[in-house]
Design a protein around this motif. Structure first.
Motif, PDB file in Angstrom:
ATOM      1  N   ARG A 157     -49.244  18.697   5.639  1.00 25.49           N
ATOM      2  CA  ARG A 157     -48.575  18.122   6.803  1.00 25.49           C
ATOM      3  C   ARG A 157     -47.072  18.355   6.698  1.00 25.49           C
ATOM      4  N   ASP A 177     -65.358   8.094   9.506  1.00 19.70           N
ATOM      5  CA  ASP A 177     -63.942   8.456   9.633  1.00 19.70           C
ATOM      6  C   ASP A 177     -63.644   9.858   9.109  1.00 19.70           C
ATOM      7  N   ARG A 180     -62.048  12.218  11.729  1.00 20.25           N
ATOM      8  CA  ARG A 180     -60.679  11.814  12.077  1.00 20.25           C
ATOM      9  C   ARG A 180     -59.690  12.226  10.983  1.00 20.25           C
ATOM     10  N   ILE A 181     -60.055  12.018   9.719  1.00 19.84           N
ATOM     11  CA  ILE A 181     -59.155  12.357   8.610  1.00 19.84           C
ATOM     12  C   ILE A 181     -58.937  13.866   8.542  1.00 19.84           C
ATOM     13  N   SER A 183     -59.081  15.916  10.984  1.00 17.70           N
ATOM     14  CA  SER A 183     -58.240  16.281  12.117  1.00 17.70           C
ATOM     15  C   SER A 183     -56.777  15.978  11.830  1.00 17.70           C
ATOM     16  N   GLU A 184     -56.518  14.826  11.184  1.00 19.29           N
ATOM     17  CA  GLU A 184     -55.142  14.447  10.870  1.00 19.29           C
ATOM     18  C   GLU A 184     -54.504  15.424   9.884  1.00 19.29           C
TER      19      GLU A 184
END
Length: 417
Positions: A157, A177, A180-181, A183-184
């Protein structure tokens, strides 16, 4: 033609309201604006997880649903039907409250999106999952390629967070989850990540499940059950352990905690120990360390056997035979026996000389020679003679027992020798 219409007295009005589930990826539709007190629409407490599996193996989807009244559960697929009852089998496990879809001997044709529906008179819930069938080992990724793909999948990131934080988040997160993780963190290949995650979980589990003891100390293993059982099977390095001079087996008063005490640990005792209950087992490693304070002048004599050509093959034989059973009607009945043999024997269960291995009413397993069968709800039709036959290329062995149902007329068997 008159259509059948259901009418609700005020304040209950017909509607089609979309609700949010606590479980991500679940869509709920509520039929009433105002729900009766104590009633609820269906929801998924645990939704089926995506499966990637080799061709020819068994694929299993599991779901746990809630709702009052108890919802009816059904399964569908996007590109085909589930009409082949031999390939697609639905089950319900009363112990775990899991609704199960089994797909036997999967082929590439079963690669599809599958939907699970839960419905009652107040609404419905639906969730989707996927099955990916691979061609087998020839199409699997080798370790070197896997590392390359994983490196490509890792995206740092902007604030400089490394993959260590990504894996830490994945290891602590619930399955719901994972997407979602990923994707983050900008990770796109979820299937690849799940494979690596399983490896990390196994490694972490093995590191946790270690019991250390010094020589001549005692080591204690505990197994905590979710349901009380009068006995379980303890195994050490592939052998069934019995209560005696070396091993002490105990159980708590509520029959939920079973203990194995290994007395006077020696280096030969180190290895993996398991607690086996039906199809389920858990294990832990025993690590024996050298005595830090050996007695003065104490010597150890170690004899190393010379290598000899030996034939370890043997015909099947029963170490622990089946026992007689009398079970109350409507209760579960658990039968077990232990067999040894090399090559590994093929095990077949029979009731009144009819094979039960393909009968879905009986839960049969064979773990490290411990052969078990579970009947969830015993009825009069289950009474009779049960036998287990073990066969390999060197011979055949058989043991039998009788199951009687309490309150029914007993069955007696006469054997002539």
């Amino acid at each position: 033609m008159i259509n059948s219409v259901s009418y609700f007295s005020p304040p209950f009005c017909l509607a089609a309201i979309r609700k949010r589930s606590k479980t991500s990826g679940v869509m709920i539709t509520q039929y009433l604006v105002n729900m009766p007190e104590g009633k609820s629409t269906p929801d998924f407490q645990c939704k089926p997880v995506a499966v990637t599996i080799e061709k020819g193996k068994l694929a299993v989807f599991k779901a746990v649903v809630t709702g009052d009244p108890k919802p009816d559960v059904s399964w569908r697929r996007a590109k085909g039907t589930l009409s082949d009852k031999e390939k697609f089998q639905t089950k319900y496990d009363e112990l775990t409250e899991e609704h199960i879809l089994e797909i036997h001997k999967v082929s590439v044709a079963e690669t599809d999106t599958y939907k699970c529906f839960a419905a009652n008179e107040y609404g419905k819930a639906v969730c989707t999952t996927t099955l990916t069938v691979t061609e087998g080992k020839s199409s699997s990724t080798n370790p070197a390629d896997f590392r390359k793909l994983l490196k490509k999948s890792k995206v740092e990131r902007a604030d400089g967070e490394s993959d260590e934080r990504f894996w830490d988040a994945m290891l602590k997160a619930d399955r719901n989850d994972y997407e979602r993780i990923c994707s983050e963190f900008g990770v796109k290949d979820l299937h690849l990540i799940l494979k690596k995650l399983d490896e990390k979980k196994k490694e972490k589990s093995q590191n946790k499940r270690k019991i250390k003891a010094e020589e001549r100390e005692d080591a204690l293993f505990e197994c905590v059950l979710t349901h009380p059982l009068p006995n379980i099977t303890w195994m050490g390095k592939g052998n069934i352990l019995e209560d005696g001079e070396k091993y002490h087996l105990t159980m708590s008063d509520h029959k939920l905690i079973h203990r194995l005490l290994i007395k006077d640990c020696q280096m030969l005792d180190k290895g993996i120990y398991s607690a086996v209950v039906g199809n389920t087992s858990c294990n832990a490693w025993l690590v024996v360390e050298a005595d830090s304070n050996p007695a003065p002048g104490e010597k150890f004599l170690v004899s190393v056997p010379t290598m000899k050509d030996c034939d370890l093959r043997c015909a099947p034989s029963f170490i622990v035979p089946l026992k007689l059973h009398t079970a109350p009607k409507g209760y579960e009945c658990y039968m077990s026996c232990a067999v040894k043999g090399n090559p590994k024997p093929r095990i077949t269960w029979y009731r009144n000389h009819i094979s039960l291995n393909t009968n879905t009413n009986y839960y049969i397993s064979n773990t490290c020679g411990v052969c078990t069968m579970l009947i969830l709800r015993v009825g009069p039709k289950d009474m009779g003679e049960y036998s287990v036959i073990a066969e390999n290329s060197l011979g055949r062995a058989e043991c039998s027992t009788i199951l009687n149902v309490r309150g029914e007329k007993k069955i007696y068997w006469l054997y002539l020798r």
